[in-house]
Design an enzyme around this catalytic site. Sequence first.
Site, PDB file in Angstrom:
ATOM      1  N   ASN A   1     -63.111  40.795  -0.885  1.00  0.00           N
ATOM      2  CA  ASN A   1     -61.775  40.929  -1.449  1.00  0.00           C
ATOM      3  C   ASN A   1     -61.442  39.780  -2.382  1.00  0.00           C
ATOM      4  OD1 ASN A   1     -59.078  41.313  -1.994  1.00  0.00           O
ATOM      5  ND2 ASN A   1     -58.514  41.810   0.100  1.00  0.00           N
ATOM      6  N   ASP A   2     -61.272  38.594  -1.816  1.00  0.00           N
ATOM      7  CA  ASP A   2     -60.818  37.484  -2.644  1.00  0.00           C
ATOM      8  C   ASP A   2     -61.820  37.109  -3.732  1.00  0.00           C
ATOM      9  OD1 ASP A   2     -58.512  37.345  -1.115  1.00  0.00           O
ATOM     10  OD2 ASP A   2     -59.487  36.105   0.386  1.00  0.00           O
TER      11      ASP A   2
END
Lengths: 465, 107
Positions: A391-392
């Site tokens: 995600n990040d």
Amino acid sequence: MGNIVLPLSYLIGSVTFIIGLKMLSHPDSARRGNLVAAFGMTIAILATIFLFRDHEGNALGNYLWIFGGLIIGSIVGTLAAKKVQMTAMPEMVSLFNGMGGACAMLISVVEYHHNPSPATGTLIVIVLGMIIGTVSFAGSIIAWGKLNGKIKDKTIPAGQAINFLLFAGIVALAVAVIGGFSTAPALFYGILALAALYGILFVMPIGGADMPVVISLLNSFTGVAAAFGGFLYDNPVMLTGGILVGSAGTILTILMCKAMNRSLKNVLIGSFGGGAKAAASGGGDKQQGSYKEISMNDTAVLMAYASKVMIIPGYGLAVAQAQHACHELEKILEDKGVEVNYGIHPVAGRMPGHMNVLLAEADVPYEKLKEMEDANDEMGQTNVVLILGANDVVNPAAKDDPASPIYGMPILEVEKAEHVIVNKRSMKPGYAGIENELFFKPKTSMLFGDAKKVLQDLVSELKQV
Amino acid sequence: MDSIAQLFTDPATYRLLTIVILSIFLGIEVISRVPSVLHTPLMSGANAIHGVVIIGAIIVMGQAPSDDYLALTLGFLAVILGTLNVVGGFVVTDRMLEMFDKKKKKK
């Protein structure tokens, strides 16, 4: 004879630690380096048990207790280290680090208990060793709890002020004890309590994603605590081992921060608490758009007819233990003539190198693992990017939203590819706790579900295509 | 002031101080360039090395008077914790690095 063998053993110990660390920093020799250091440690320990003499020339006693402790510790330690899941290794390291800190703390406590008013120099060493050991112990336990999800990220109101007060309190009490203003043992144990509280509050507000950096820092703290033990017993191997880890650990901590393009200060003080709020207020209006889902069948077709696919693994893959399923998918796609590569972000997962280790376990060929720069170069010619629980590390906010707490972190630029398919369990934000605009882009399709199950389904779909 | 001067005049203390300063530089030099893949195993290996604190625990344990149950208990606990740090640390590092071995054989 004994009086030569002991210093010699300590010298061997110190040298193996240096060589071991050196070898650990090169991929080819790393494993041997670890064994070299372990060998030196064994020699130093055995020599201490049998050859140590105090100032009056007395040998150590209580052999039953010593060996009892060594045996229990060895059995539990080996079992814990062998049983632990690949994904849980960072928290295991944190736990072991905490044990070392606690050990240093206990040594100081027992020494103080033996003699509450020794020479000033000795007292300084005892008190400092106790403080650092305790902070390291308490902090490591919190870091461990955060990594396995038992402890949630919390910002404490006025946390920095409280920490400063605690720190000032510790210093004041330490001065009182060392300066001989008071010999009340309560003061000494007061320091211990404050140090424990400080360790807890120091780690508490730091985001879970930054835990590896924190563990590395606490690791060097424990090194320094061990070195104080070396001062206490005039013991060269404890001193060199401790200080080496203290300084090497600090450098390593800085290197880890650099890999995320952040400064250590930014990690420790500008922790996500404040930053996330800024991002939420600044970017609230443009997020929460609509996202689209894609079916298993469509995904399979899209991938089967692509010429180039890039898989981007993240923590979700590790949690689901989906590395073997991932390799399956890669093989079946390759059979269909699709070129499959993996884009590895340096801090994907919970620790640097996490993904390499996982995929290597599933026998994914080394050449297929592309480092971030190479992966970004190839992104433009890639038809489908499949993001598995990352995600990040693919969040475009790191590039174009200066208010974002991860702004400045290099990311995998998946938007350059034709299609982006994101596999996640839900729309929940990632570990840094921030929204990801990528999911709302027109190019992006979401494929919800547990990574392992999704990959297995995808493989069976692909067999029918 | 006296105690600071003592750092340099007392030979034993001076020797320890020299070891400390040199070890700091050595630690920095040894870890100058590390590929990011190795950050975690290196951290884990260093973690095992500071388990050298076990030596202090052994000395504390070995010197505890046999009727001082508090010292015996705490010392015993210290030995167990220190051993956990050393043994667990080295074994877990070895497991991490095992993966690299496998990877190389495939090459």
